[in-house]
Design a protein around this motif. Sequence first.
Motif, short mmCIF file in Angstrom:
data_model
loop_
_atom_site.label_atom_id
_atom_site.label_comp_id
_atom_site.label_asym_id
_atom_site.label_seq_id
_atom_site.Cartn_x
_atom_site.Cartn_y
_atom_site.Cartn_z
N PHE A 37 0.84 -1.19 0.00
CA PHE A 37 0.00 0.00 0.00
C PHE A 37 0.89 1.25 0.00
O PHE A 37 2.09 1.18 0.28
CB PHE A 37 -0.94 0.01 1.21
N LYS A 38 0.30 2.40 -0.32
CA LYS A 38 1.08 3.63 -0.41
C LYS A 38 0.24 4.82 0.04
O LYS A 38 -0.99 4.74 0.17
CB LYS A 38 1.58 3.85 -1.83
N ARG A 39 0.96 5.96 0.23
CA ARG A 39 0.30 7.20 0.65
C ARG A 39 1.20 8.38 0.32
O ARG A 39 2.43 8.24 0.23
CB ARG A 39 0.04 7.17 2.16
N LYS A 40 0.61 9.54 0.12
CA LYS A 40 1.40 10.76 -0.04
C LYS A 40 2.12 11.07 1.28
O LYS A 40 1.59 10.80 2.36
CB LYS A 40 0.52 11.93 -0.44
N LEU A 41 3.29 11.66 1.18
CA LEU A 41 4.02 12.05 2.40
C LEU A 41 3.22 13.08 3.19
O LEU A 41 3.13 13.00 4.42
CB LEU A 41 5.40 12.62 2.04
N ILE A 42 2.66 14.04 2.49
CA ILE A 42 1.85 15.09 3.13
C ILE A 42 0.46 15.05 2.50
O ILE A 42 0.31 15.27 1.29
CB ILE A 42 2.47 16.49 2.92
N THR A 43 -0.57 14.76 3.29
CA THR A 43 -1.93 14.62 2.75
C THR A 43 -2.80 15.84 3.03
O THR A 43 -3.87 15.96 2.45
CB THR A 43 -2.62 13.39 3.37
N ASN A 44 -2.37 16.70 3.97
CA ASN A 44 -3.19 17.84 4.39
C ASN A 44 -4.52 17.40 5.00
O ASN A 44 -5.51 18.14 4.95
CB ASN A 44 -3.43 18.81 3.22
N ASP A 45 -4.55 16.20 5.53
CA ASP A 45 -5.72 15.67 6.23
C ASP A 45 -5.45 15.80 7.73
O ASP A 45 -4.43 15.31 8.23
CB ASP A 45 -5.93 14.21 5.83
N LYS A 46 -6.34 16.44 8.46
CA LYS A 46 -6.12 16.66 9.89
C LYS A 46 -6.00 15.37 10.68
O LYS A 46 -5.45 15.36 11.79
CB LYS A 46 -7.25 17.52 10.46
N ASN A 47 -6.52 14.27 10.13
CA ASN A 47 -6.46 12.99 10.83
C ASN A 47 -5.22 12.16 10.47
O ASN A 47 -5.04 11.06 10.98
CB ASN A 47 -7.72 12.16 10.52
N ASP A 48 -4.40 12.69 9.55
CA ASP A 48 -3.19 11.98 9.14
C ASP A 48 -1.96 12.64 9.73
O ASP A 48 -1.95 13.86 9.97
CB ASP A 48 -3.06 11.98 7.60
N MET A 49 -0.91 11.85 9.96
CA MET A 49 0.38 12.39 10.35
C MET A 49 1.23 12.62 9.11
O MET A 49 1.28 11.76 8.22
CB MET A 49 1.12 11.43 11.29
N ASP A 50 1.91 13.76 9.04
CA ASP A 50 2.86 13.98 7.97
C ASP A 50 4.03 13.01 8.13
O ASP A 50 4.49 12.74 9.24
CB ASP A 50 3.40 15.42 8.01
N ILE A 51 4.51 12.48 7.02
CA ILE A 51 5.68 11.61 7.03
C ILE A 51 6.88 12.48 6.67
O ILE A 51 6.99 12.97 5.54
CB ILE A 51 5.51 10.44 6.05
N THR A 52 7.76 12.70 7.63
CA THR A 52 8.88 13.63 7.49
C THR A 52 10.20 12.92 7.78
O THR A 52 10.23 11.72 8.02
CB THR A 52 8.72 14.80 8.47
N GLY A 53 11.26 13.69 7.77
CA GLY A 53 12.57 13.15 8.11
C GLY A 53 12.81 13.00 9.59
O GLY A 53 13.88 12.54 10.00
N ASP A 54 11.83 13.38 10.43
CA ASP A 54 11.96 13.18 11.87
C ASP A 54 11.85 11.69 12.20
O ASP A 54 11.47 10.87 11.36
CB ASP A 54 10.86 13.94 12.62
N THR A 55 12.15 11.34 13.44
CA THR A 55 11.89 9.98 13.92
C THR A 55 10.39 9.71 13.83
O THR A 55 9.58 10.49 14.33
CB THR A 55 12.36 9.81 15.37
N MET A 56 10.02 8.60 13.21
CA MET A 56 8.62 8.21 13.09
C MET A 56 8.41 6.96 13.93
O MET A 56 9.17 5.99 13.81
CB MET A 56 8.25 7.93 11.63
N ARG A 57 7.38 6.97 14.76
CA ARG A 57 7.03 5.81 15.58
C ARG A 57 5.98 4.98 14.82
O ARG A 57 4.86 5.43 14.63
CB ARG A 57 6.55 6.25 16.95
N ILE A 58 6.40 3.78 14.45
CA ILE A 58 5.57 2.90 13.62
C ILE A 58 4.78 1.96 14.51
O ILE A 58 5.35 1.21 15.31
CB ILE A 58 6.45 2.09 12.66
N LEU A 59 3.44 1.97 14.37
CA LEU A 59 2.59 1.01 15.08
C LEU A 59 2.40 -0.22 14.20
O LEU A 59 2.29 -0.11 12.97
CB LEU A 59 1.23 1.63 15.38
#
Length: 596
Positions: free
Chosen positions: A122-144
């Motif tokens: 599956f795939k997704r845009k890095l930035i969706t501009n959806d208030k319910n989504d998290m932006d995927i950035t170069g920061d540390t991302m915590r994966i559930l």
Amino acid sequence: MADSFAISVILVLLLLQCVLSSPPYIHSVDVDKHESYRLSWGFDDKEIQFEVVTNATGYIGFGLSPDGTMVNADLVIGIIKNGHSSLKDYHGSDNGTLLEDPVQDWTLISANQQNNQTKLTFKRKLITNDKNDMDITGDTMRILWAYSDEEFSVEDFKVGGYKSLYLLQEKRPEIPIPDNATKLLIAVNQTVIPDDTTTYWCQRIQVPAYTEKMHVIKISPVITKGNEFFVHHMLLYECNTENPVPDDEKGHRCYGENMPDKWESCRNLIFGWAIGGSDFPLPEHVGLALEVTDKNRVFLLEIHYDNPERISGQLDSSGFEMVLIPARRDFDAGILEIGYGVILQKSLTMKIPPYQTTFRYQAVCNSNCIYDEYPNPNRNSAIKMFAVVLHGHLLAKQIIFTHFRNGRRISTIAADRNYDFNYQESVFLNKEIEFLPGDAFKVECIYSSTKKRQFTWGGFATTDEMCLVYVLYYPKMNAISCTSGITIHDSVWMKNNIENVVQFQKQEVAEEFEKSVNGIGRNSSFLTFCSDGNSLITHKHNSEDISILRFRIPETTEQPITTTEESKAGIGVLNMFGFSLKSLLLAGVLLYLVIP
């Protein structure tokens, strides 16, 4: 005939378009200790694609979380049932309840199930501009992650766990190993992992001396099979050769009563690795130098074991493998510590009050302190940094490293606005950063102490705090640190603040205290210290340095620098929080003397 040829061409072009538009999988990792959930991913500048392979046949869950919990998390659930597949976008509410998103931003690419194994792409845009989504950035991302053989229901859904990752790290380049390379293994030998939940284990290891100078060109973690989730991180120090290792010397818990005093000489950090990290190849023109000595070389290996289930009798032989060549590379690499000095006296060190959602500490290194006192031995070569690691402890939430010239910010070298102490990985810069005499570097750390009811001090323990950046650079200088310190002029004022912690529930009290401990309040002043490990130099700040302290980096979505294909070096782990104890003591004494 022509029609069939045209159709064939169109089909080939469509296939090529599909292949080229799909980000290749450049990273792959097991996220659970049973190796039952394999996550692979690749990305471009607009979107990211994931592949999950599990042994479950009910459903697969994947998500992004601000803190590793369901609260305000961004999740997607994939289901394959009776030959039909589905993918739905969910999010966690303020209390962690799972809710379906009104807007579905994840796209299912493929799903298949065979031999009790499920694969979901599956795939997704890095930035969706959806208030319910998290932006995927170069920061540390915590994966559930989650998976189950049971049928999915919103009410019964539970997360299996989380893992911190840098999702937007470029794949490190392959470094060819020369024919004259040799390998050196530095590891513990059948050590019994203690059945405590957390253990820092130290072992000195002696290796033969080299008759010629060597360059380390690659360091790789070697983790005992089956211990991947016990070994949390490892550090490697070089020791003073005046203290050889007796044949009967055994390992000890680090920093405890039984750790021999002579081990304190092992403070020259060589390398570090943390869970989730990988090999560390150096740029082709740079090597970590092992100098010629007439005595056996001694290293200290420190391993942090994580054993939450308190399993007994687990044996470990983990450590590092170095690849060495005769020193033919152009430059020796150096490691420079920049940030807020870790002072051993509590009256002089960092002081983070309780009850704070955000509390800042800032430190400035003026490179004149380095250039004036520890001149570059390679005067014809400018000092260039090529990798950094950001380091704080459990309260740290953001760390930002900024470059200034003539009092003006010229770049954010690196930043992590979702910092996780349990995941510290070095990043090679997009391009080498040249620092000139007069340049300044600012380290800004933001802490959250809402759950604390007493002050948190600066120090080496995990429950203490730090605000540091370790810079890998070349050519190597004699200086090992450029750190800041604060002198408080009103000791009575400070004593009253520390004893009356309840007052820090008031915003105005916390703000005044924050200014003072950052050297811009009425009760304090600011100094920089440079050290080569044996001497300590005090550098007074000029007006430009003070203006840097007053300048605060705005909260933005700017991403930290990650590697590119043009980078000459790969990605490695550089978990570096060692420092010369002698210089720390000197810092404490000097600060004590300059306080009125």
